[in-house]
Design an enzyme around this catalytic site. Structure first.
Site, PDB file in Angstrom:
ATOM      1  CG  HIS A   1      -1.882   1.000   1.172  1.00  0.00           C
ATOM      2  ND1 HIS A   1      -2.193   1.760   2.372  1.00  0.00           N
ATOM      3  CD2 HIS A   1      -2.603   1.485   0.338  1.00  0.00           C
ATOM      4  CE1 HIS A   1      -3.306   2.608   2.131  1.00  0.00           C
ATOM      5  NE2 HIS A   1      -3.616   2.425   0.912  1.00  0.00           N
TER       6      HIS A   1
ATOM      7  CG  HIS B   1      -3.708   9.033  -0.561  1.00  0.00           C
ATOM      8  ND1 HIS B   1      -4.798   9.635   0.377  1.00  0.00           N
ATOM      9  CD2 HIS B   1      -4.693   7.808  -0.644  1.00  0.00           C
ATOM     10  CE1 HIS B   1      -5.729   9.166   0.393  1.00  0.00           C
ATOM     11  NE2 HIS B   1      -5.855   7.766  -0.200  1.00  0.00           N
TER      12      HIS B   1
END
Ligand code: G3P
Ligand code: CA
Length: 267
Positions: free
Chosen positions: A35, A77
């Site tokens: 991740h 992100h």
């Protein structure tokens, strides 16, 4: 009596060993996705984080793609740089040159000072076909043309068979499918209570979607069974505990996105 006790112990040991053997083999078939790299150990979505995840042996490097003011694809992100860097402002309002001046490491840990927001090109140049990539188009509605640029870059590096492209934005997935009909695509879902998907919702998922990717917190065996019986594969995020991993694998999950790849990856 003693013979009975010994027999009982032997049976218990065999049952436990058998269970461990089955569990280990199930877990070994599950795809491990780092991740934002290995964001439990290094600043998310940086080359440092991706290198660490790669060294830990992940099957895929996961990252989020957005686009700079001057049209360059970068891995980050948030739509705003302030949480992860020493700067402020929106990605869409900053040029690559401006983004590259930001420190994307210090907020995670001072020892990572100087880490930079990487371009997607830099990620592909670093790892090439030595890994696979799990790429999310993040807030694609803010970046007209992002899908075209992403597919062009993937094709330039000849990596189409090494990527899973995913998004919570179905329009973005539709565009990606039109641009690259052979690309593997995943739909991100988010549940805040026991996961449920109706027959109608399943029927409405386009046939080109291969992976359903919900958060793991509220998944049930019934949900996973239903999704798989409808012909999808199921991956889930973000799984950081060994115990959760084992439980989810037993329930039928086929891939997990994790901040701590080393905890889930066996030698
Ligand atoms: O892309 C899978 C997972 O990363 C989705 O959550 O918020 O970390 O992008 P997020
Ligand atoms: Ca993501």
């Amino acid at each position: 009596m003693k013979k009975f006790s010994l027999l009982f112990v032997v049976v218990v040991v065999f049952v436990l060993l058998g269970y461990k053997f089955v569990a280990d083999n199930l877990e070994n078939n599950v795809v491990i996705i780092g991740h934002r790299g290995a964001m439990g150990y290094a600043p998310e979505n940086t080359l440092e984080s991706f290198k660490l995840a790669h060294e830990m042996g992940v099957d895929f490097l996961e990252f989020d793609v957005q686009m700079t003011k001057d049209g360059v694809l970068v891995a980050i992100h948030d739509t705003d740089v302030s949480r992860t860097t020493n700067g402020t402002g929106q990605i869409k309002d900053l040029t690559l040159e401006e983004l590259k001046q930001l420190d994307a490491g210090s907020k995670f840990n001072k020892k990572h000072a100087g880490a930079r927001i990487p371009t997607v090109r830099e990620i592909f140049e670093e790892f090439g076909d030595e890994t696979k990539y799990y790429i999310e188009t993040k807030s694609p509605q803010s970046y007209p043309g992002i899908e075209e640029k992403l597919i062009a870059l993937i094709n330039e590096f000849n990596l189409l068979d090494k990527v899973i492209l995913h998004s919570a934005n179905i329009e973005s997935l539709s565009k990606l499918h039109k641009l690259a009909p052979d690309a593997e695509l995943g739909l991100l879902l988010w549940y805040t209570e026991t996961a449920y998907i109706s027959d109608e919702e399943i029927d409405n998922i386009p046939e080109y979607i291969k992976y359903i990717i919900p958060n793991h917190d509220y998944l049930t065996e019934d949900y996973i069974k239903k999704v798989k019986e409808a012909g999808f594969s199921i991956h889930t995020y973000t799984v950081n505990e060994k115990e959760d991993f084992g439980r989810l694998v037993e329930m039928g999950v086929e891939g997990v996105i994790t901040n701590y790849p080393d905890i889930l990856i066996k030698e």
